[in-house]
Write an enzyme that holds these catalytic residues in place. Structure first.
Site, PDB file in Angstrom:
ATOM      1  N   MET A 139      45.805  34.736  46.047  1.00 53.75           N
ATOM      2  CA  MET A 139      46.288  36.026  46.546  1.00 53.75           C
ATOM      3  C   MET A 139      45.242  36.642  47.483  1.00 53.75           C
ATOM      4  O   MET A 139      45.300  37.837  47.785  1.00 53.75           O
ATOM      5  CB  MET A 139      46.596  36.968  45.382  1.00 53.75           C
ATOM      6  CG  MET A 139      47.704  36.419  44.483  1.00 53.75           C
ATOM      7  SD  MET A 139      48.642  37.682  43.647  1.00 53.75           S
ATOM      8  CE  MET A 139      47.367  38.447  42.681  1.00 53.75           C
ATOM      9  N   GLY A 140      44.289  35.829  47.938  1.00 55.80           N
ATOM     10  CA  GLY A 140      43.314  36.325  48.907  1.00 55.80           C
ATOM     11  C   GLY A 140      42.207  37.148  48.272  1.00 55.80           C
ATOM     12  O   GLY A 140      42.024  37.142  47.060  1.00 55.80           O
ATOM     13  N   TYR A 141      41.472  37.857  49.136  1.00 54.50           N
ATOM     14  CA  TYR A 141      40.246  38.564  48.754  1.00 54.50           C
ATOM     15  C   TYR A 141      39.346  37.578  48.006  1.00 54.50           C
ATOM     16  O   TYR A 141      38.967  37.773  46.854  1.00 54.50           O
ATOM     17  CB  TYR A 141      40.527  39.828  47.929  1.00 54.50           C
ATOM     18  CG  TYR A 141      39.494  40.882  48.213  1.00 54.50           C
ATOM     19  CD1 TYR A 141      39.442  41.518  49.455  1.00 54.50           C
ATOM     20  CD2 TYR A 141      38.525  41.211  47.269  1.00 54.50           C
ATOM     21  CE1 TYR A 141      38.467  42.452  49.742  1.00 54.50           C
ATOM     22  CE2 TYR A 141      37.538  42.151  47.548  1.00 54.50           C
ATOM     23  CZ  TYR A 141      37.525  42.769  48.784  1.00 54.50           C
ATOM     24  OH  TYR A 141      36.552  43.688  49.069  1.00 54.50           O
ATOM     25  N   SER A 167      36.467  37.856  39.867  1.00 59.01           N
ATOM     26  CA  SER A 167      37.861  38.250  40.036  1.00 59.01           C
ATOM     27  C   SER A 167      37.952  39.169  41.248  1.00 59.01           C
ATOM     28  O   SER A 167      37.046  39.983  41.486  1.00 59.01           O
ATOM     29  CB  SER A 167      38.326  39.015  38.787  1.00 59.01           C
ATOM     30  OG  SER A 167      39.525  39.702  39.061  1.00 59.01           O
ATOM     31  N   GLY A 207      34.931  31.941  42.956  1.00 64.21           N
ATOM     32  CA  GLY A 207      35.886  31.263  42.069  1.00 64.21           C
ATOM     33  C   GLY A 207      36.939  30.525  42.890  1.00 64.21           C
ATOM     34  O   GLY A 207      37.209  29.342  42.680  1.00 64.21           O
ATOM     35  N   HIS A 208      37.536  31.237  43.864  1.00 64.86           N
ATOM     36  CA  HIS A 208      38.520  30.589  44.740  1.00 64.86           C
ATOM     37  C   HIS A 208      37.865  29.435  45.500  1.00 64.86           C
ATOM     38  O   HIS A 208      38.450  28.361  45.652  1.00 64.86           O
ATOM     39  CB  HIS A 208      39.051  31.587  45.774  1.00 64.86           C
ATOM     40  CG  HIS A 208      39.763  32.777  45.214  1.00 64.86           C
ATOM     41  ND1 HIS A 208      39.242  34.050  45.261  1.00 64.86           N
ATOM     42  CD2 HIS A 208      40.969  32.891  44.605  1.00 64.86           C
ATOM     43  CE1 HIS A 208      40.094  34.899  44.729  1.00 64.86           C
ATOM     44  NE2 HIS A 208      41.149  34.229  44.306  1.00 64.86           N
ATOM     45  N   VAL A 221      34.307  30.414  37.293  1.00 57.64           N
ATOM     46  CA  VAL A 221      33.048  30.742  37.983  1.00 57.64           C
ATOM     47  C   VAL A 221      32.674  32.176  37.611  1.00 57.64           C
ATOM     48  O   VAL A 221      33.508  33.086  37.675  1.00 57.64           O
ATOM     49  CB  VAL A 221      33.195  30.590  39.512  1.00 57.64           C
ATOM     50  CG1 VAL A 221      31.913  31.004  40.220  1.00 57.64           C
ATOM     51  CG2 VAL A 221      33.566  29.147  39.854  1.00 57.64           C
TER      52      VAL A 221
HETATM   53  P1  AMP Z   1      44.250  34.816  42.465  1.00 58.16           P
HETATM   54  O1  AMP Z   1      43.872  35.005  43.900  1.00 58.16           O
HETATM   55  O2  AMP Z   1      43.660  35.815  41.544  1.00 58.16           O
HETATM   56  O3  AMP Z   1      45.738  34.627  42.284  1.00 58.16           O
HETATM   57  O4  AMP Z   1      43.602  33.424  42.023  1.00 58.16           O
HETATM   58  C1  AMP Z   1      43.871  32.242  42.726  1.00 58.16           C
HETATM   59  C2  AMP Z   1      43.303  31.087  41.969  1.00 58.16           C
HETATM   60  O5  AMP Z   1      41.892  31.263  41.826  1.00 58.16           O
HETATM   61  C3  AMP Z   1      43.875  30.955  40.548  1.00 58.16           C
HETATM   62  O6  AMP Z   1      44.088  29.580  40.257  1.00 58.16           O
HETATM   63  C4  AMP Z   1      42.779  31.540  39.710  1.00 58.16           C
HETATM   64  O7  AMP Z   1      42.753  31.029  38.382  1.00 58.16           O
HETATM   65  C5  AMP Z   1      41.544  31.097  40.469  1.00 58.16           C
HETATM   66  N1  AMP Z   1      40.384  31.910  40.100  1.00 58.16           N
HETATM   67  C6  AMP Z   1      40.301  33.257  40.126  1.00 58.16           C
HETATM   68  N2  AMP Z   1      39.107  33.666  39.641  1.00 58.16           N
HETATM   69  C7  AMP Z   1      38.434  32.536  39.302  1.00 58.16           C
HETATM   70  C8  AMP Z   1      37.142  32.282  38.748  1.00 58.16           C
HETATM   71  N3  AMP Z   1      36.300  33.274  38.434  1.00 58.16           N
HETATM   72  N4  AMP Z   1      36.789  31.004  38.527  1.00 58.16           N
HETATM   73  C9  AMP Z   1      37.634  29.985  38.833  1.00 58.16           C
HETATM   74  N5  AMP Z   1      38.849  30.157  39.379  1.00 58.16           N
HETATM   75  C10 AMP Z   1      39.251  31.414  39.602  1.00 58.16           C
END
Ligand code: AMP
Length: 278
Positions: free
Chosen positions: A29-31, A184, A35-36, A175
């Site tokens: 979802m960007g930003y 996050s 982790g991403h 991460v």
């Molecule tokens: P989101 O942008 O929040 O929808 O996350 C996109 C992807 O990044 C999802 O598969 C999340 O599980 C992963 N993600 C988000 N935060 C972390 C993190 N701290 N460590 C590893 N993967 C992450």
């Protein structure tokens, strides 16, 4: 790095990719944060071609959630992605994903209604629907996802299995910041004092892991340890010790059991989880 704005364009791109190359897909979802980017790196390490999507999916947000304030910075995201081998970045619009006569939703029974699904009704229906749509457009071999959203991984693995899709999820490690906070996009909502309080989640996990390592096996007692710690700093949404495979609550734990939690730091809802044997 080619930017792809429409579903039609993404389909053409996909059709023209060589059939002997493996395709890795990282839906986001960007930003973006580390982790991403760890998922992009895993795709680079394991696949020939990497496709990242950036789409803030409205259908996974509840009416009182943070859809309108969700952080967005496409320019910054593209700059971060340019430091990796990203072949395509797909960012469709809401109008393309959910046209006016849109009617179809994916429900993964049981798994969608517990834990985060109990406090966020409809959330996993939105997640499963968007991921199925993206997978149908991108047709990846591997989908790289973070274990931070552990329940999401389980819901989506079940969906892929049940609907006979060939794409496979690769679940990557969480991460964390140096002090333990799971990265996050929502951490950007936290002011410095809240950011400090947000450490309670990873601290509670550590306390429970230590108690398990010292021989405590009673899930209720272990949950109490975590709840007592987190409720000093925030409002516990849920803290549960579950079976890592089916996410069902346990009475007695072993090292493969998982603690999974959501805690509000004021209005910011944070999640975390870990295997108790980690
Ligand atoms: P989101 O942008 O929040 O929808 O996350 C996109 C992807 O990044 C999802 O598969 C999340 O599980 C992963 N993600 C988000 N935060 C972390 C993190 N701290 N460590 C590893 N993967 C992450």
């Amino acid at each position: 790095m080619q930017l792809v704005h429409t579903i039609a364009e993404m389909r053409v791109v996909r059709r023209e990719l060589p059939t002997d190359k493996s395709i890795g897909f990282v839906p986001t979802m960007g930003y973006l944060h580390e982790g991403h980017l760890s998922l992009v790196k895993a795709s680079n390490d394991n696949c020939d071609i990497t496709i990242v999507s950036i789409y803030v999916n409205p259908s996974q947000f509840g009416p009182n959630e943070d859809l309108s304030s969700y952080p967005r910075d496409l320019e910054r995201d593209l700059h971060l992605l340019s430091q990796y081998r990203v072949d395509y970045v797909f960012f469709p619009t809401n109008e393309q994903i959910y046209p006016p006569n849109y009617k179809t939703w994916v429900e993964v029974e049981g798994l969608s209604g517990i834990l985060c699904g109990a406090s966020r009704p409809g959330h996993f229906r939105g997640v499963a629907t968007i991921v199925l749509k993206l997978v149908n457009i991108v047709k990846p071999d591997h989908i790289f996802m973070g274990s931070k959203d552990f329940q999401q991984v389980k819901v989506l693995q079940t969906m892929l299995r049940d609907l006979n899709l060939e794409s496979r999820i690769v679940a990557c490690p969480i991460v964390r910041e140096a002090d333990g906070l799971a990265m996050s996009s929502r951490n950007s909502y936290l002011d410095p004092a809240q950011r400090q309080r947000a450490l309670c989640l990873s601290q509670a996990i550590k306390l429970v892991q230590q108690a398990t390592a010292s021989g405590e096996r009673d899930a209720t007692k272990l949950q109490q340890i975590a709840e007592e710690h987190c409720s000093q700093y925030g409002q516990v949404d849920y803290i549960q010790i579950v079976d890592s495979e089916n996410l069902q609550p346990l009475k007695q734990v072993d090292s493969s059991s998982r603690i999974i939690m959501a805690v509000f730091i004021d209005r910011v809802r944070l999640i975390d989880n870990a295997a108790l044997g980690e």
